[in-house]
Design an enzyme around this catalytic site. Sequence first.
Site, mmCIF file in Angstrom:
data_model
loop_
_atom_site.group_PDB
_atom_site.id
_atom_site.type_symbol
_atom_site.label_atom_id
_atom_site.label_comp_id
_atom_site.label_asym_id
_atom_site.label_seq_id
_atom_site.Cartn_x
_atom_site.Cartn_y
_atom_site.Cartn_z
ATOM 1 N N ASP A 127 -6.853 11.403 1.939
ATOM 2 C CA ASP A 127 -7.027 11.496 0.397
ATOM 3 C C ASP A 127 -8.425 11.831 0.116
ATOM 4 O O ASP A 127 -9.431 11.697 1.102
ATOM 5 C CB ASP A 127 -6.740 10.199 -0.135
ATOM 6 N N TYR A 165 0.665 -1.320 0.093
ATOM 7 C CA TYR A 165 -0.045 0.110 -0.005
ATOM 8 C C TYR A 165 0.801 1.211 0.101
ATOM 9 O O TYR A 165 0.421 2.282 -0.083
ATOM 10 C CB TYR A 165 -0.805 0.012 1.253
ATOM 11 N N ASN A 225 -13.737 5.993 4.463
ATOM 12 C CA ASN A 225 -14.067 4.753 5.726
ATOM 13 C C ASN A 225 -13.134 5.322 6.754
ATOM 14 O O ASN A 225 -13.587 5.105 7.685
ATOM 15 C CB ASN A 225 -13.701 3.568 5.081
ATOM 16 N N HIS A 278 -4.443 6.231 -1.689
ATOM 17 C CA HIS A 278 -5.116 5.981 -0.473
ATOM 18 C C HIS A 278 -4.242 6.259 0.747
ATOM 19 O O HIS A 278 -4.497 6.645 1.837
ATOM 20 C CB HIS A 278 -5.795 4.634 -0.371
ATOM 21 N N ASN A 304 -10.043 1.344 7.606
ATOM 22 C CA ASN A 304 -11.301 1.538 8.059
ATOM 23 C C ASN A 304 -11.586 1.341 9.704
ATOM 24 O O ASN A 304 -12.879 1.552 10.332
ATOM 25 C CB ASN A 304 -11.781 0.230 7.664
ATOM 26 N N TYR A 306 -5.294 -0.268 10.060
ATOM 27 C CA TYR A 306 -5.856 -0.231 8.751
ATOM 28 C C TYR A 306 -6.911 0.980 8.574
ATOM 29 O O TYR A 306 -7.437 1.387 9.682
ATOM 30 C CB TYR A 306 -6.392 -1.533 8.148
#
Length: 211
Positions: A115, A39, A136, A44, A90, A88
């Site tokens: 973002d 990632y 999220n 993101h 979320n 993470y």
Amino acid sequence: MFSFFKKLFSAKTVDTISEETDPMKKFLIVGLGNIGPKYANTRHNIGFKVVDFYAEKNSLSWETAKLGDVTSHKIKGRTLIFLKPSTYMNLSGKAVNYWLEKEKIPLENMLVITDDLNLAFGTIRIKTKGSDGGHNGLKDIQNTLQTTNYNRFRFGIGDAFSKGRQVDYVLGEWEAEEEKQLPERLELSCKIIESFALAGMNITMNTYNGK
């Protein structure tokens, strides 16, 4: 025996410094993203990228702590505590809430960097409150803190994706042209962070919004 007293003294010193720090002069700067190398360079993860850039620019070292990686920087009597949640995206709210409470930082002294699909690449929008906009990470922070009244720094990533490809786009890596422009945008982001801590939110919004 000597090492025991040395550790005891060091622990007391750290506690004393923490207690003596005026909460109003402490700021929590949260970069949102997902952990893991796959990632690292995705759109993101711009929140991580901004705080990583600030840390590297100021020779700061990250430490792995509860619910995230943290580092801190003192500037003109202010203490900036940087957080990259390890929960993470979320579940970002859990880490944010923990560090706000642990460091006794007022909510108005927190800035969340994230973002934003609704802004053209590199566009900056700084706000004191608002909806999660379908993000999220912001949604979880809002649900955990039970308020939408917290400062957020939205970094535009654009919306150049076809129908049904939003997730692929957000979790995709930057285009070559975007990569070229990122350093200048990251330098600007560092100025925004310091302005937030030193000049306040209103001046920061008036100075940098739309740039």
